[in-house]
Design a protein around this motif. Structure first.
Motif, PDB file in Angstrom:
ATOM      1  N   ALA A   1       0.831  -1.205   0.000  1.00  0.00           N
ATOM      2  CA  ALA A   1       0.000   0.000   0.000  1.00  0.00           C
ATOM      3  C   ALA A   1       0.868   1.258   0.000  1.00  0.00           C
ATOM      4  O   ALA A   1       0.589   2.218  -0.728  1.00  0.00           O
ATOM      5  CB  ALA A   1      -0.945  -0.013   1.197  1.00  0.00           C
ATOM      6  N   VAL A   2       1.931   1.259   0.805  1.00  0.00           N
ATOM      7  CA  VAL A   2       2.860   2.395   0.831  1.00  0.00           C
ATOM      8  C   VAL A   2       3.533   2.543  -0.528  1.00  0.00           C
ATOM      9  O   VAL A   2       3.667   3.648  -1.060  1.00  0.00           O
ATOM     10  CB  VAL A   2       3.907   2.223   1.955  1.00  0.00           C
ATOM     11  CG1 VAL A   2       5.035   3.231   1.832  1.00  0.00           C
ATOM     12  CG2 VAL A   2       3.244   2.325   3.313  1.00  0.00           C
ATOM     13  N   CYS A   3       3.953   1.428  -1.103  1.00  0.00           N
ATOM     14  CA  CYS A   3       4.588   1.435  -2.420  1.00  0.00           C
ATOM     15  C   CYS A   3       3.645   1.996  -3.474  1.00  0.00           C
ATOM     16  O   CYS A   3       4.038   2.816  -4.299  1.00  0.00           O
ATOM     17  CB  CYS A   3       5.030   0.026  -2.792  1.00  0.00           C
ATOM     18  SG  CYS A   3       5.780  -0.123  -4.415  1.00  0.00           S
ATOM     19  N   TRP A   4       2.395   1.565  -3.445  1.00  0.00           N
ATOM     20  CA  TRP A   4       1.411   2.056  -4.417  1.00  0.00           C
ATOM     21  C   TRP A   4       1.216   3.558  -4.261  1.00  0.00           C
ATOM     22  O   TRP A   4       1.215   4.301  -5.248  1.00  0.00           O
ATOM     23  CB  TRP A   4       0.078   1.321  -4.245  1.00  0.00           C
ATOM     24  CG  TRP A   4      -1.014   1.907  -5.061  1.00  0.00           C
ATOM     25  CD1 TRP A   4      -1.238   1.720  -6.396  1.00  0.00           C
ATOM     26  CD2 TRP A   4      -2.024   2.810  -4.610  1.00  0.00           C
ATOM     27  NE1 TRP A   4      -2.326   2.451  -6.787  1.00  0.00           N
ATOM     28  CE2 TRP A   4      -2.825   3.127  -5.711  1.00  0.00           C
ATOM     29  CE3 TRP A   4      -2.314   3.377  -3.369  1.00  0.00           C
ATOM     30  CZ2 TRP A   4      -3.904   3.992  -5.614  1.00  0.00           C
ATOM     31  CZ3 TRP A   4      -3.389   4.234  -3.274  1.00  0.00           C
ATOM     32  CH2 TRP A   4      -4.174   4.530  -4.390  1.00  0.00           C
ATOM     33  N   PHE A   5       1.054   4.018  -3.028  1.00  0.00           N
ATOM     34  CA  PHE A   5       0.768   5.426  -2.772  1.00  0.00           C
ATOM     35  C   PHE A   5       1.951   6.324  -3.143  1.00  0.00           C
ATOM     36  O   PHE A   5       1.817   7.242  -3.957  1.00  0.00           O
ATOM     37  CB  PHE A   5       0.382   5.609  -1.298  1.00  0.00           C
ATOM     38  CG  PHE A   5       0.009   7.006  -0.930  1.00  0.00           C
ATOM     39  CD1 PHE A   5      -1.152   7.578  -1.431  1.00  0.00           C
ATOM     40  CD2 PHE A   5       0.815   7.752  -0.088  1.00  0.00           C
ATOM     41  CE1 PHE A   5      -1.501   8.876  -1.099  1.00  0.00           C
ATOM     42  CE2 PHE A   5       0.473   9.045   0.256  1.00  0.00           C
ATOM     43  CZ  PHE A   5      -0.697   9.611  -0.255  1.00  0.00           C
ATOM     44  N   ILE A   6       3.104   6.041  -2.571  1.00  0.00           N
ATOM     45  CA  ILE A   6       4.273   6.886  -2.820  1.00  0.00           C
ATOM     46  C   ILE A   6       4.809   6.675  -4.233  1.00  0.00           C
ATOM     47  O   ILE A   6       5.172   7.634  -4.922  1.00  0.00           O
ATOM     48  CB  ILE A   6       5.362   6.614  -1.765  1.00  0.00           C
ATOM     49  CG1 ILE A   6       4.850   7.051  -0.397  1.00  0.00           C
ATOM     50  CG2 ILE A   6       6.659   7.333  -2.115  1.00  0.00           C
ATOM     51  CD1 ILE A   6       5.747   6.711   0.751  1.00  0.00           C
ATOM     52  N   GLY A   7       4.836   5.433  -4.675  1.00  0.00           N
ATOM     53  CA  GLY A   7       5.333   5.142  -6.016  1.00  0.00           C
ATOM     54  C   GLY A   7       4.484   5.759  -7.108  1.00  0.00           C
ATOM     55  O   GLY A   7       5.009   6.253  -8.109  1.00  0.00           O
ATOM     56  N   SER A   8       3.179   5.761  -6.933  1.00  0.00           N
ATOM     57  CA  SER A   8       2.296   6.385  -7.929  1.00  0.00           C
ATOM     58  C   SER A   8       2.552   7.885  -8.021  1.00  0.00           C
ATOM     59  O   SER A   8       2.551   8.456  -9.119  1.00  0.00           O
ATOM     60  CB  SER A   8       0.827   6.138  -7.577  1.00  0.00           C
ATOM     61  OG  SER A   8       0.507   4.773  -7.697  1.00  0.00           O
ATOM     62  N   MET A   9       2.794   8.512  -6.884  1.00  0.00           N
ATOM     63  CA  MET A   9       3.101   9.949  -6.911  1.00  0.00           C
ATOM     64  C   MET A   9       4.443  10.190  -7.572  1.00  0.00           C
ATOM     65  O   MET A   9       4.587  11.127  -8.380  1.00  0.00           O
ATOM     66  CB  MET A   9       3.107  10.522  -5.492  1.00  0.00           C
ATOM     67  CG  MET A   9       1.746  10.631  -4.865  1.00  0.00           C
ATOM     68  SD  MET A   9       1.720  11.541  -3.317  1.00  0.00           S
ATOM     69  CE  MET A   9       2.636  10.441  -2.235  1.00  0.00           C
ATOM     70  N   ALA A  10       5.432   9.357  -7.270  1.00  0.00           N
ATOM     71  CA  ALA A  10       6.770   9.549  -7.847  1.00  0.00           C
ATOM     72  C   ALA A  10       6.777   9.307  -9.345  1.00  0.00           C
ATOM     73  O   ALA A  10       7.372  10.080 -10.099  1.00  0.00           O
ATOM     74  CB  ALA A  10       7.767   8.613  -7.161  1.00  0.00           C
ATOM     75  N   VAL A  11       6.104   8.266  -9.789  1.00  0.00           N
ATOM     76  CA  VAL A  11       6.089   7.933 -11.210  1.00  0.00           C
ATOM     77  C   VAL A  11       5.309   8.959 -12.020  1.00  0.00           C
ATOM     78  O   VAL A  11       5.717   9.348 -13.106  1.00  0.00           O
ATOM     79  CB  VAL A  11       5.510   6.511 -11.417  1.00  0.00           C
ATOM     80  CG1 VAL A  11       5.196   6.246 -12.873  1.00  0.00           C
ATOM     81  CG2 VAL A  11       6.493   5.478 -10.924  1.00  0.00           C
ATOM     82  N   SER A  12       4.195   9.432 -11.470  1.00  0.00           N
ATOM     83  CA  SER A  12       3.375  10.390 -12.207  1.00  0.00           C
ATOM     84  C   SER A  12       3.878  11.823 -12.059  1.00  0.00           C
ATOM     85  O   SER A  12       3.554  12.682 -12.867  1.00  0.00           O
ATOM     86  CB  SER A  12       1.921  10.302 -11.745  1.00  0.00           C
ATOM     87  OG  SER A  12       1.797  10.782 -10.419  1.00  0.00           O
ATOM     88  N   GLY A  13       4.639  12.105 -10.990  1.00  0.00           N
ATOM     89  CA  GLY A  13       5.094  13.461 -10.737  1.00  0.00           C
ATOM     90  C   GLY A  13       4.040  14.332 -10.077  1.00  0.00           C
ATOM     91  O   GLY A  13       4.214  15.528  -9.920  1.00  0.00           O
ATOM     92  N   ASP A  14       2.939  13.727  -9.672  1.00  0.00           N
ATOM     93  CA  ASP A  14       1.835  14.455  -9.057  1.00  0.00           C
ATOM     94  C   ASP A  14       1.850  14.215  -7.549  1.00  0.00           C
ATOM     95  O   ASP A  14       1.146  13.372  -7.034  1.00  0.00           O
ATOM     96  CB  ASP A  14       0.510  13.979  -9.671  1.00  0.00           C
ATOM     97  CG  ASP A  14      -0.672  14.812  -9.229  1.00  0.00           C
ATOM     98  OD1 ASP A  14      -0.460  15.937  -8.743  1.00  0.00           O
ATOM     99  OD2 ASP A  14      -1.817  14.337  -9.359  1.00  0.00           O
ATOM    100  N   TRP A  15       2.696  14.976  -6.847  1.00  0.00           N
ATOM    101  CA  TRP A  15       2.851  14.829  -5.396  1.00  0.00           C
ATOM    102  C   TRP A  15       1.754  15.582  -4.688  1.00  0.00           C
ATOM    103  O   TRP A  15       1.222  16.555  -5.189  1.00  0.00           O
ATOM    104  CB  TRP A  15       4.215  15.347  -4.950  1.00  0.00           C
ATOM    105  CG  TRP A  15       5.345  14.515  -5.431  1.00  0.00           C
ATOM    106  CD1 TRP A  15       6.033  14.673  -6.604  1.00  0.00           C
ATOM    107  CD2 TRP A  15       5.912  13.390  -4.786  1.00  0.00           C
ATOM    108  NE1 TRP A  15       6.989  13.710  -6.722  1.00  0.00           N
ATOM    109  CE2 TRP A  15       6.952  12.910  -5.621  1.00  0.00           C
ATOM    110  CE3 TRP A  15       5.664  12.734  -3.583  1.00  0.00           C
ATOM    111  CZ2 TRP A  15       7.733  11.813  -5.277  1.00  0.00           C
ATOM    112  CZ3 TRP A  15       6.442  11.649  -3.250  1.00  0.00           C
ATOM    113  CH2 TRP A  15       7.464  11.202  -4.089  1.00  0.00           C
ATOM    114  N   LEU A  16       1.432  15.133  -3.481  1.00  0.00           N
ATOM    115  CA  LEU A  16       0.451  15.842  -2.653  1.00  0.00           C
ATOM    116  C   LEU A  16       0.960  17.212  -2.272  1.00  0.00           C
ATOM    117  O   LEU A  16       2.051  17.494  -2.096  1.00  0.00           O
ATOM    118  CB  LEU A  16       0.148  15.051  -1.378  1.00  0.00           C
ATOM    119  CG  LEU A  16      -0.656  13.780  -1.572  1.00  0.00           C
ATOM    120  CD1 LEU A  16      -0.848  13.096  -0.229  1.00  0.00           C
ATOM    121  CD2 LEU A  16      -2.006  14.074  -2.164  1.00  0.00           C
TER     122      LEU A  16
END
Length: 125
Positions: free
Chosen positions: A110-125
């Motif tokens: 779950a952490v990997c999905w959340f943080i990794g999705s932001m890193a890969v897409s470049g769309d950080w919170l």
């Protein structure tokens, strides 16, 4: 973005423990399994594959290659640790109590999905 988090000691300790727990769990499954080497690899790959996937996603973000086009590939690669978890549940020949470690793996995923999705897409919170 990543450099701004390096001054937070609590975050650094969490990340070190996150990596340490993942490596310990994979090694634990490797050592306690009695299958052939290829099956041992399959039943112990889950935690390390999560860490590698997250590390790769963070590297993509850190080097500026982030794009929404990479998001579906990242999500598809998450099937590797999921498959290894299922493979481990099915074929692990060691003590069955070890399967409780998959609770940590699901949290890590779950952490990997959340943080990794932001890193890969470049769309950080």
């Amino acid at each position: 973005m990543i450099q701004s988090h390096m001054n937070n000691i609590i975050e650094i300790v969490f990340n070190l423990l996150f990596v340490l727990f993942g490596v310990v769990i994979s090694v634990m499954f490797w050592v306690k399994d009695n299958n052939t080497p290829l099956k041992r690899l399959g039943v112990s790959l889950h935690s390390v594959s999560i860490l590698l996937l997250l590390g790769g996603a963070l590297a993509i973000g850190a080097y500026g290659y982030s794009s929404f086009a990479h998001l579906h590939t990242f999500w598809g690669l998450m099937l590797i640790p999921i498959g290894s978890i299922l493979f481990s549940i099915r074929l692990f020949s060691g003590p069955k109590i070890f399967h409780l470690a998959h609770i940590w793996n699901l949290f890590s995923l779950a952490v990997c999905w959340f943080i990794g999705s932001m890193a890969v897409s470049g769309d950080w919170l």
